[in-house]
Design an enzyme around this catalytic site. Structure first.
Site, PDB file in Angstrom:
ATOM      1  N   GLN A   1      38.797  45.643  40.662  1.00  0.00           N
ATOM      2  CA  GLN A   1      39.077  44.514  41.001  1.00  0.00           C
ATOM      3  C   GLN A   1      40.169  44.170  41.952  1.00  0.00           C
ATOM      4  OE1 GLN A   1      39.255  41.844  37.659  1.00  0.00           O
ATOM      5  NE2 GLN A   1      38.174  40.062  38.480  1.00  0.00           N
TER       6      GLN A   1
ATOM      7  N   SER B   1      43.548  39.386  42.839  1.00  0.00           N
ATOM      8  CA  SER B   1      44.675  38.826  42.767  1.00  0.00           C
ATOM      9  C   SER B   1      45.625  39.271  43.943  1.00  0.00           C
ATOM     10  CB  SER B   1      45.587  39.212  41.542  1.00  0.00           C
ATOM     11  OG  SER B   1      44.932  38.459  40.549  1.00  0.00           O
TER      12      SER B   1
ATOM     13  N   SER C   1      43.585  47.307  37.865  1.00  0.00           N
ATOM     14  CA  SER C   1      43.399  48.450  36.883  1.00  0.00           C
ATOM     15  C   SER C   1      42.594  49.458  37.387  1.00  0.00           C
ATOM     16  CB  SER C   1      42.826  47.831  35.699  1.00  0.00           C
ATOM     17  OG  SER C   1      43.664  46.854  34.978  1.00  0.00           O
TER      18      SER C   1
ATOM     19  N   GLU D   1      34.120  38.112  33.021  1.00  0.00           N
ATOM     20  CA  GLU D   1      35.209  38.449  32.576  1.00  0.00           C
ATOM     21  C   GLU D   1      35.932  37.801  31.468  1.00  0.00           C
ATOM     22  OE1 GLU D   1      38.802  38.581  35.420  1.00  0.00           O
ATOM     23  OE2 GLU D   1      39.535  40.221  34.401  1.00  0.00           O
TER      24      GLU D   1
ATOM     25  N   GLU E   1      47.550  29.474  30.617  1.00  0.00           N
ATOM     26  CA  GLU E   1      47.669  28.072  31.145  1.00  0.00           C
ATOM     27  C   GLU E   1      46.486  27.808  31.869  1.00  0.00           C
ATOM     28  OE1 GLU E   1      49.964  30.598  30.830  1.00  0.00           O
ATOM     29  OE2 GLU E   1      51.207  29.354  29.513  1.00  0.00           O
TER      30      GLU E   1
END
Lengths: 396, 409
Positions: free
Chosen positions: B136, B139, B172, B255, B378
């Site tokens: 993926q 980010s 990952s 996910e 969060e």
């Protein structure tokens, strides 16, 4: 028997919710409690006549609806959401479930029929001074005399015990324990109404001083009565707690959307939003745990392949018994704690107004704390779970 | 289908799988599982040639991707049936490894929903047969929780293809992947959610450079990935130009739902704690026993919620409630990790030189994994507050502003 509600069950929920919204909203239940009125007889009768909730989970041969504990759990959830008081839980959950254990006895059948019709209310007296729901803690003694028994002892925290039409008592016989009925007339019975933390749930002390009593079922049925009522009662209480927690989340969410500080609704602030998110998370797990337990108690053996390594293996004997105990212990332990914390968070997020007498938030806090002792100490759930998962070789 | 019929359907499917395994899983493999011979099993599953041969067989038969439509080699199963299949495969140590999570659980459903026929034809069969691994590429160093603020740039060339430059992180298995699920900025004059496009990046393209990052556990499973003028054909674009955020939501929902534990009620991580506590004597301590039981109650309740979500969701896509289970699962995993070390008489803080790091130590160190991976706790709480409860959205001054006009931090 299912973990997904059927069409009929959803309709039942809706019907109960509509009726309670109309006849027993929180404000009404609160007013009854504050004026010391035990319950709204009109509402109780309407529940029996229009929906038949009192007889819903009783067998059809006794005039009941033949429903399961899952159906009853749905009713309890909706009642919990409005903090319904009165005789329902003591009569339809505790007393009726005790009588069901002894349903071969004609006296039990007669009482169940009256309860199912909504004509008679009943209270079940189990707890004594040590507050524990188990056989070893029973000291109330039933002395065998000609034509019946005489009971001596003191029963504590008897739900609706000051007012119920019928009093049922679990007491020790010479050999074992059994279920008894105190017939009308009540010689040697002193009902003492107690001052209570949660006024929506009246509690009483029963002093039995040679009270004449009729045996229901066999003279050794007491142990099974205690076990079954603890399971069913814990599960129905968990469902009530789910309803009450749901109401807390709804009340608080609405408040957080409407109340403005610093120019924004307080729900836009993460400190508030995140506490509400935790409340919602607990509600999601509590609801799953309560219905899982109801589904276990109702005797379902498989659920879409998830419950055992082989869904085709019927759960029998000790395995089924352990599975029920485990589900009940989890529901009892989780739902009770979740409700208490959610009630506390409801007050916290309402701030000053939440700490006032006129706001409803404290009613939930009171109910949540009181719930923890009506079926014995919540520690019993942890102890049982410890026995199950701590057994040599684990729980499987 | 009624619940009873579905129950029957699940058990029938599992029986069919068992029958199939008996005829297809190599004999010595079956034998090792039946005998509980962990060493023999480890030797078999450590052999890459045997493993890839097995994944080929498994995938060709459809058992690796039971939820996919039959047109693409699956069985059109609901999530509940698929979970029962995964459990049975796990029992035989015959399922696909965690390294394939991104491909199977995230990539597959996203390509099925958004891909063209040609894309499905190209990517799905090798994914099902375990021939290609996926990672993926979402980010970035400057776009973590605020994922839509990503700045990796994809510029369109005259011929319609793309040139991608930027840096991704926390990917990952990127160093051993053939493909990556990539989000890149294609229009910085639009607000941040509206200028992103989704690509299926060939990790072997020139200019793609993964660099393993050492995690706090000491392992190096995830990577930062540098993208330097990577040429990407337009045929690798998934979904419409500038609508990549919508495509990504499919991936993100899958996910969250996938990171909340297995849909089974029964012995779990806390039962392992109880077993270990009996071995070390910690079970005799009322304080430690209570801690174990408190976590056991929560773990069971989470399992029940997960089962319910799978049963209810058997015919629909995962939703925002998946965030609840992800949140609880993350925090529970961390607490279990810490408690595991406290059951060890010496706290699992030291071990014989050269010996393997104790299991309890590893679990403790990995404790934060699911509180961060797949969206921090969060962020999950924001999602629960805003999408489940309908609370006002958190203030985001950049939400409606062209991405190019943002404040640079």
């Amino acid at each position: 028997m299912e973990f997904v509600f059927s069409q009929e069950q959803q309709e039942l929920r809706e019907a109960v919710r509509r009726m309670l919204t109309e006849l027993a909203p929180i404000a009404r239940n609160r007013a009854l409690a504050e004026t010391g009125e035990r319950y709204d007889a009109r509402c109780y009768r309407a529940m029996a006549e229009q929906i038949g909730v009192q007889g819903l989970a009783l067998p059809e041969n006794l005039g009941g609806g033949g429903g399961s504990l899952i159906d009853l759990a749905l009713v309890c959830e909706e009642q919990g959401a409005v903090l319904l008081g009165g005789p329902f839980f003591g009569t339809v959950v505790l007393a009726a479930q005790a009588l069901l254990v002894c349903q071969d006895d004609p006296l039990s059948q007669e009482l169940l029929a009256a309860i199912g019709e909504g004509e008679r209310t009943a209270a079940l007296a189990v707890l004594e001074a040590d507050g524990r729901w188990d056989l070893a803690s029973l000291t109330t003694h039933a002395e065998r005399v000609r034509g019946g028994y005489l009971l001596r002892g003191t029963k504590e925290l008897v739900l609706d015990g000051a007012d119920a039409d019928e009093l049922l008592v679990v007491a020790r016989t010479d050999a074992a324990a059994a279920l008894f009925r105190l017939p009308p007339g009540e010689h040697g019975v002193h009902r003492e109404r107690l001052d209570v933390l949660d006024a929506t749930r009246p509690l009483a002390r029963l002093r039995l001083d040679g009270a004449p009593a009729q045996l229901i079922g066999t003279a050794d049925a007491g142990e099974q009565v205690l076990r079954h009522v603890h399971r069913a009662g814990t599960t129905m209480l968990a469902a009530e707690q789910v309803g009450a927690s749901r109401q807390c989340v709804e009340l608080t969410t609405r408040y957080a959307r409407e109340r403005k500080q610093f120019g924004r609704p307080i729900g836009a602030f993460q400190a508030v939003k995140h506490r509400l998110a935790d409340m919602a998370s607990r509600l999601e797990l509590a609801s799953a745990a309560a219905y899982w337990a109801a589904w276990r108690c109702a005797g379902a053996t498989s659920l879409a392949g998830f419950t055992s390594t082989d869904a085709a293996d019927p759960m029998v004997g000790a395995t089924a018994d352990h599975a029920i105990d485990e589900a009940v212990a989890v529901a009892g332990a989780y739902c009770g704690d979740a409700f208490l914390r959610t009630a506390s968070d409801t007050i916290q997020l309402h701030g000053g107004i939440g700490f006032t007498w006129e706001h409803d938030a404290h009613l939930f806090l009171r109910r949540a704390r009181a719930d923890r002792n009506v079926l014995g100490s919540p520690r019993q759930h942890w102890v049982r779970l410890g026995e199950l998962i701590g057994a040599e070789g684990g729980s499987r | 289908m009624t619940v009873e019929e579905r129950d029957d359907h699940v058990s029938a499917t599992v029986r069919e799988l068992r029958h199939w395994l008996a005829g297809n899983l190599p004999e010595d493999w079956q034998q090792a599982v039946r005998a509980g011979d962990g060493e023999a099993l480890a030797a078999i599953t450590a052999d890459p040639a045997r493993l890839s041969a097995w994944f080929e067989t498994l995938g060709a038969a459809g058992w690796a991707t039971p939820q996919w439509p039959s047109t693409w080699g699956g069985f059109d199963c609901g999530t509940d049936v698929a979970a029962a299949i995964r459990d049975e495969l796990d029992h035989w140590a015959a399922g696909r490894p965690m390294a394939d999570f991104v491909g199977l659980t995230l990539g597959g459903p996203t390509i099925l929903e958004w891909g063209s026929e040609a894309q499905k034809q190209r990517y799905l069969p090798p994914l099902a047969r375990g021939q290609e691994r996926w990672c993926q590429l979402f980010s970035e160093p400057g776009a973590g929780s605020d994922l839509a603020a990503l700045s990796t740039d994809a510029t369109r060339k005259a011929n319609g293809d793309w040139v991608v430059t930027g840096q991704k992180v926390w990917s990952s298995f990127a160093h051993e992947s053939q493909f990556g699920l990539l989000m890149a900025r294609t229009d910085s004059s639009a607000p941040k959610h509206h200028g992103i496009t989704y690509f299926l990046l060939d990790m072997h393209s020139r200019g793609v450079r993964p660099r393993p990052l050492r995690q706090l556990t000491g392992e190096a499973e995830f990577n930062e990935v540098f993208l330097d003028e990577v040429q990407v054909p337009d045929s690798a674009r998934l979904g419409p130009v500038n609508e990549g955020w919508r495509v990504a939501l499919t991936t993100l929902m899958a996910e969250r739902s996938g990171l909340s534990g297995r849909p089974v009620v029964g012995p779990g991580a806390t039962d392992q704690l109880a077993r270990r506590a009996r071995q070390t004597g910690a079970w005799e301590s009322p304080v430690l026993r209570e801690k174990i039981l408190e976590l056991a109650v929560r773990e069971r309740a989470l399992q029940m919620a997960t089962v319910r979500a799978f049963v209810q969701a058997s015919s629909r896509q995962p939703g925002a409630e998946g965030s609840i289970r992800k949140l609880v699962h993350g925090e529970l995993t961390e607490e279990i990790g810490l408690l595991g070390t406290e059951l060890e008489p010496l706290g699992a803080i030291a071990w014989t030189p050269g010996a393997r790091q104790p299991e309890a130590t590893s679990r403790f160190l990995a404790g934060k994994t699911y509180c961060i991976a797949g969206g921090t706790s969060e962020i999950q709480r924001n999602i629960i507050g805003e999408r489940v409860l309908g609370l006002p959205k958190d203030a985001d001054p950049e939400r409606d502003r062209p991405f190019a006009d943002r404040e640079r931090g």
